[in-house]
Write a protein that holds these residues in place. Structure first.
Motif, PDB file in Angstrom:
ATOM      1  N   GLU A 150       0.829  -1.211   0.000  1.00 38.18           N
ATOM      2  CA  GLU A 150       0.000   0.000   0.000  1.00 38.18           C
ATOM      3  C   GLU A 150       0.861   1.258   0.000  1.00 38.18           C
ATOM      4  O   GLU A 150       0.393   2.333  -0.375  1.00 38.18           O
ATOM      5  N   ASN A 151       2.137   1.146   0.412  1.00 41.52           N
ATOM      6  CA  ASN A 151       3.039   2.298   0.371  1.00 41.52           C
ATOM      7  C   ASN A 151       3.440   2.677  -1.055  1.00 41.52           C
ATOM      8  O   ASN A 151       3.879   3.796  -1.295  1.00 41.52           O
ATOM      9  N   LEU A 152       3.301   1.741  -1.983  1.00 48.09           N
ATOM     10  CA  LEU A 152       3.706   1.999  -3.368  1.00 48.09           C
ATOM     11  C   LEU A 152       2.514   2.285  -4.269  1.00 48.09           C
ATOM     12  O   LEU A 152       2.636   3.046  -5.231  1.00 48.09           O
ATOM     13  N   ALA A 153       1.376   1.640  -3.984  1.00 42.35           N
ATOM     14  CA  ALA A 153       0.254   1.663  -4.919  1.00 42.35           C
ATOM     15  C   ALA A 153      -0.822   2.641  -4.478  1.00 42.35           C
ATOM     16  O   ALA A 153      -1.630   2.345  -3.607  1.00 42.35           O
ATOM     17  N   GLU A 154      -0.831   3.823  -5.097  1.00 46.94           N
ATOM     18  CA  GLU A 154      -1.800   4.851  -4.697  1.00 46.94           C
ATOM     19  C   GLU A 154      -3.241   4.397  -4.859  1.00 46.94           C
ATOM     20  O   GLU A 154      -4.117   4.800  -4.115  1.00 46.94           O
ATOM     21  N   LEU A 155      -3.496   3.554  -5.871  1.00 49.00           N
ATOM     22  CA  LEU A 155      -4.870   3.156  -6.155  1.00 49.00           C
ATOM     23  C   LEU A 155      -5.293   1.930  -5.353  1.00 49.00           C
ATOM     24  O   LEU A 155      -6.392   1.435  -5.513  1.00 49.00           O
ATOM     25  N   ASN A 156      -4.406   1.446  -4.525  1.00 51.25           N
ATOM     26  CA  ASN A 156      -4.654   0.157  -3.872  1.00 51.25           C
ATOM     27  C   ASN A 156      -4.606   0.292  -2.361  1.00 51.25           C
ATOM     28  O   ASN A 156      -4.022  -0.540  -1.685  1.00 51.25           O
ATOM     29  N   ARG A 157      -5.218   1.377  -1.848  1.00 51.94           N
ATOM     30  CA  ARG A 157      -5.110   1.644  -0.410  1.00 51.94           C
ATOM     31  C   ARG A 157      -6.421   1.400   0.317  1.00 51.94           C
ATOM     32  O   ARG A 157      -7.498   1.609  -0.230  1.00 51.94           O
ATOM     33  N   ILE A 158      -6.296   0.988   1.574  1.00 52.72           N
ATOM     34  CA  ILE A 158      -7.479   0.683   2.386  1.00 52.72           C
ATOM     35  C   ILE A 158      -8.189   1.962   2.806  1.00 52.72           C
ATOM     36  O   ILE A 158      -9.415   2.043   2.772  1.00 52.72           O
ATOM     37  N   ASP A 159      -7.408   2.988   3.198  1.00 53.83           N
ATOM     38  CA  ASP A 159      -7.989   4.272   3.620  1.00 53.83           C
ATOM     39  C   ASP A 159      -6.871   5.305   3.660  1.00 53.83           C
ATOM     40  O   ASP A 159      -5.737   5.033   3.249  1.00 53.83           O
ATOM     41  N   ASP A 160      -7.184   6.491   4.184  1.00 53.42           N
ATOM     42  CA  ASP A 160      -6.180   7.555   4.278  1.00 53.42           C
ATOM     43  C   ASP A 160      -5.777   7.813   5.725  1.00 53.42           C
ATOM     44  O   ASP A 160      -5.377   8.925   6.076  1.00 53.42           O
ATOM     45  N   SER A 161      -5.910   6.806   6.561  1.00 55.25           N
ATOM     46  CA  SER A 161      -5.684   7.030   7.997  1.00 55.25           C
ATOM     47  C   SER A 161      -4.207   6.992   8.385  1.00 55.25           C
ATOM     48  O   SER A 161      -3.869   7.340   9.510  1.00 55.25           O
ATOM     49  N   ILE A 162      -3.344   6.559   7.488  1.00 56.15           N
ATOM     50  CA  ILE A 162      -1.920   6.451   7.846  1.00 56.15           C
ATOM     51  C   ILE A 162      -1.062   7.122   6.765  1.00 56.15           C
ATOM     52  O   ILE A 162      -1.549   7.391   5.665  1.00 56.15           O
ATOM     53  N   ASP A 163       0.203   7.335   7.093  1.00 54.42           N
ATOM     54  CA  ASP A 163       1.148   7.890   6.112  1.00 54.42           C
ATOM     55  C   ASP A 163       1.677   6.766   5.231  1.00 54.42           C
ATOM     56  O   ASP A 163       1.916   5.654   5.709  1.00 54.42           O
ATOM     57  N   TYR A 164       1.864   7.080   3.961  1.00 55.25           N
ATOM     58  CA  TYR A 164       2.443   6.109   3.022  1.00 55.25           C
ATOM     59  C   TYR A 164       3.699   6.712   2.412  1.00 55.25           C
ATOM     60  O   TYR A 164       3.750   7.914   2.165  1.00 55.25           O
ATOM     61  N   SER A 165       4.695   5.873   2.119  1.00 55.17           N
ATOM     62  CA  SER A 165       5.864   6.372   1.383  1.00 55.17           C
ATOM     63  C   SER A 165       6.712   5.202   0.905  1.00 55.17           C
ATOM     64  O   SER A 165       6.662   4.101   1.473  1.00 55.17           O
ATOM     65  N   GLY A 166       7.510   5.482  -0.106  1.00 54.71           N
ATOM     66  CA  GLY A 166       8.467   4.489  -0.594  1.00 54.71           C
ATOM     67  C   GLY A 166       9.492   4.162   0.479  1.00 54.71           C
ATOM     68  O   GLY A 166       9.961   3.024   0.576  1.00 54.71           O
ATOM     69  N   LEU A 220       8.957   4.077   3.704  1.00 51.58           N
ATOM     70  CA  LEU A 220       8.346   3.118   4.643  1.00 51.58           C
ATOM     71  C   LEU A 220       8.341   1.713   4.046  1.00 51.58           C
ATOM     72  O   LEU A 220       8.608   0.727   4.740  1.00 51.58           O
ATOM     73  N   TYR A 221       8.024   1.628   2.753  1.00 50.72           N
ATOM     74  CA  TYR A 221       8.027   0.315   2.085  1.00 50.72           C
ATOM     75  C   TYR A 221       9.398  -0.340   2.256  1.00 50.72           C
ATOM     76  O   TYR A 221       9.490  -1.509   2.657  1.00 50.72           O
ATOM     77  N   ASN A 222      10.466   0.418   1.993  1.00 48.80           N
ATOM     78  CA  ASN A 222      11.818  -0.145   2.113  1.00 48.80           C
ATOM     79  C   ASN A 222      12.162  -0.483   3.558  1.00 48.80           C
ATOM     80  O   ASN A 222      12.739  -1.531   3.843  1.00 48.80           O
ATOM     81  N   TYR A 223      11.783   0.413   4.470  1.00 53.84           N
ATOM     82  CA  TYR A 223      12.082   0.191   5.883  1.00 53.84           C
ATOM     83  C   TYR A 223      11.404  -1.096   6.389  1.00 53.84           C
ATOM     84  O   TYR A 223      12.037  -1.938   7.036  1.00 53.84           O
ATOM     85  N   TYR A 224      10.113  -1.244   6.064  1.00 51.98           N
ATOM     86  CA  TYR A 224       9.375  -2.427   6.536  1.00 51.98           C
ATOM     87  C   TYR A 224       9.957  -3.700   5.926  1.00 51.98           C
ATOM     88  O   TYR A 224      10.096  -4.720   6.610  1.00 51.98           O
ATOM     89  N   ASN A 225      10.279  -3.671   4.648  1.00 59.45           N
ATOM     90  CA  ASN A 225      10.845  -4.867   4.027  1.00 59.45           C
ATOM     91  C   ASN A 225      12.183  -5.243   4.640  1.00 59.45           C
ATOM     92  O   ASN A 225      12.451  -6.418   4.898  1.00 59.45           O
ATOM     93  N   ARG A 226      13.024  -4.231   4.881  1.00 60.75           N
ATOM     94  CA  ARG A 226      14.332  -4.523   5.481  1.00 60.75           C
ATOM     95  C   ARG A 226      14.159  -5.074   6.893  1.00 60.75           C
ATOM     96  O   ARG A 226      14.857  -5.991   7.316  1.00 60.75           O
ATOM     97  N   TYR A 227      13.195  -4.489   7.625  1.00 53.20           N
ATOM     98  CA  TYR A 227      12.946  -4.942   9.000  1.00 53.20           C
ATOM     99  C   TYR A 227      12.492  -6.401   8.998  1.00 53.20           C
ATOM    100  O   TYR A 227      13.005  -7.232   9.759  1.00 53.20           O
ATOM    101  N   LEU A 228      11.547  -6.727   8.124  1.00 59.01           N
ATOM    102  CA  LEU A 228      11.037  -8.110   8.064  1.00 59.01           C
ATOM    103  C   LEU A 228      12.140  -9.071   7.608  1.00 59.01           C
ATOM    104  O   LEU A 228      12.273 -10.178   8.150  1.00 59.01           O
ATOM    105  N   TYR A 229      12.932  -8.640   6.641  1.00 59.48           N
ATOM    106  CA  TYR A 229      14.057  -9.450   6.154  1.00 59.48           C
ATOM    107  C   TYR A 229      14.973  -9.830   7.336  1.00 59.48           C
ATOM    108  O   TYR A 229      15.343 -10.984   7.503  1.00 59.48           O
TER     109      TYR A 229
END
Ligand SMILES: C[S@@+](CC[C@H](N)C(=O)[O-])C[C@H]1O[C@@H](n2cnc3c(N)ncnc32)[C@H](O)[C@@H]1O
Length: 201
Positions: free
Chosen positions: A131-147, A149-158
């Motif tokens: 959802e951090n990458l896909a503007e059209l594929n979001r559940i709502d606008d209640s949180i911040d999105y960014s590329g 964050l996408y990288n941070y979360y992936n690295r953290y999970l990795y």
């Protein structure tokens, strides 16, 4: 007709995705096709992850709890926990759990980065960070999105997955695989590779 009168038997809720999705209010039902795991996927992933009695499985980004609740029904000897950042989705997951009366599923409201991965044996991941990458594929606008964050979360999970012992399993649906350490190997796939089964060597 009230929801509870529609399905008096547990198995009726699991007859079709449409039936199951009626556990949720209409706005949540409308998000199901893009955001909540189909029952057929949950059944296959649960069978792969439930390696033994009392095995503990974490759904990383559990939404309205559809994967955890379906997996808990299909594999009752395993225990499923969902971590979800949106509090309102946790409310819907708890309400559906109450109707289904499943004892082997639970939900935590928070960011998955606050979770202690040592509490879990195996993992389910439905592309939660996309959802951090896909503007059209979001559940709502209640949180911040960014590329970022996408990288941070992936690295953290990795890093979390890399620390798990050999034999750890992960079922990934629609994953771009940025989160997968190299010592996890694909041991099976379904739906032309949309659902992949990984085991740490
Ligand atoms: C595609 S949905 C999948 C829901 C559920 N796993 C299922 O399969 O039915 C991804 C969910 O991950 C949640 N999510 C995304 N990033 C998260 C994070 N950093 N921590 C916790 N939840 C997160 C989103 O709010 C969303 O509800």
């Amino acid at each position: 007709m009230p929801l509870l009168e529609k399905c008096t038997r547990m198995e009726d809720w699991f007859a079709t995705d449409n039936q199951f999705n009626q556990l949720y209010p209409l706005p949540m039902q409308l998000l199901a096709r893009r955001h909540w795991t189909p029952l057929g996927v949950a059944r296959k992933a649960a069978a792969f992850l439930a390696t033994g009695d009392k095995v503990r499985i974490l759904d990383i980004g559990s939404g309205v709890g559809k994967f955890c609740l379906a997996a808990a029904y299909y594999q009752p000897n395993a225990f499923y926990t969902g971590i979800e950042q949106r509090k309102n989705l946790i409310g819907h997951a708890e309400a559906a759990k109450e109707i289904l009366q499943l004892k082997n599923a639970s939900f935590i409201n928070g960011n998955f980065t606050q979770t202690d991965f040592s509490h879990y044996d195996h993992f389910y991941f439905y592309n939660a960070f996309y959802e951090n990458l896909a503007e059209l594929n979001r559940i709502d606008d209640s949180i911040d999105y960014s590329g970022e964050l996408y990288n941070y979360y992936n690295r953290y999970l990795y890093r979390q997955l890399a620390q798990k012992p050999s034999g750890t399993r992960l079922a990934a649906f629609h994953s771009l695989e940025d989160e997968m350490p190299p010592d996890y190997h694909v041991v099976g796939m379904e739906m032309d590779g949309l659902l992949k089964f990984w085991v740490k060597i």
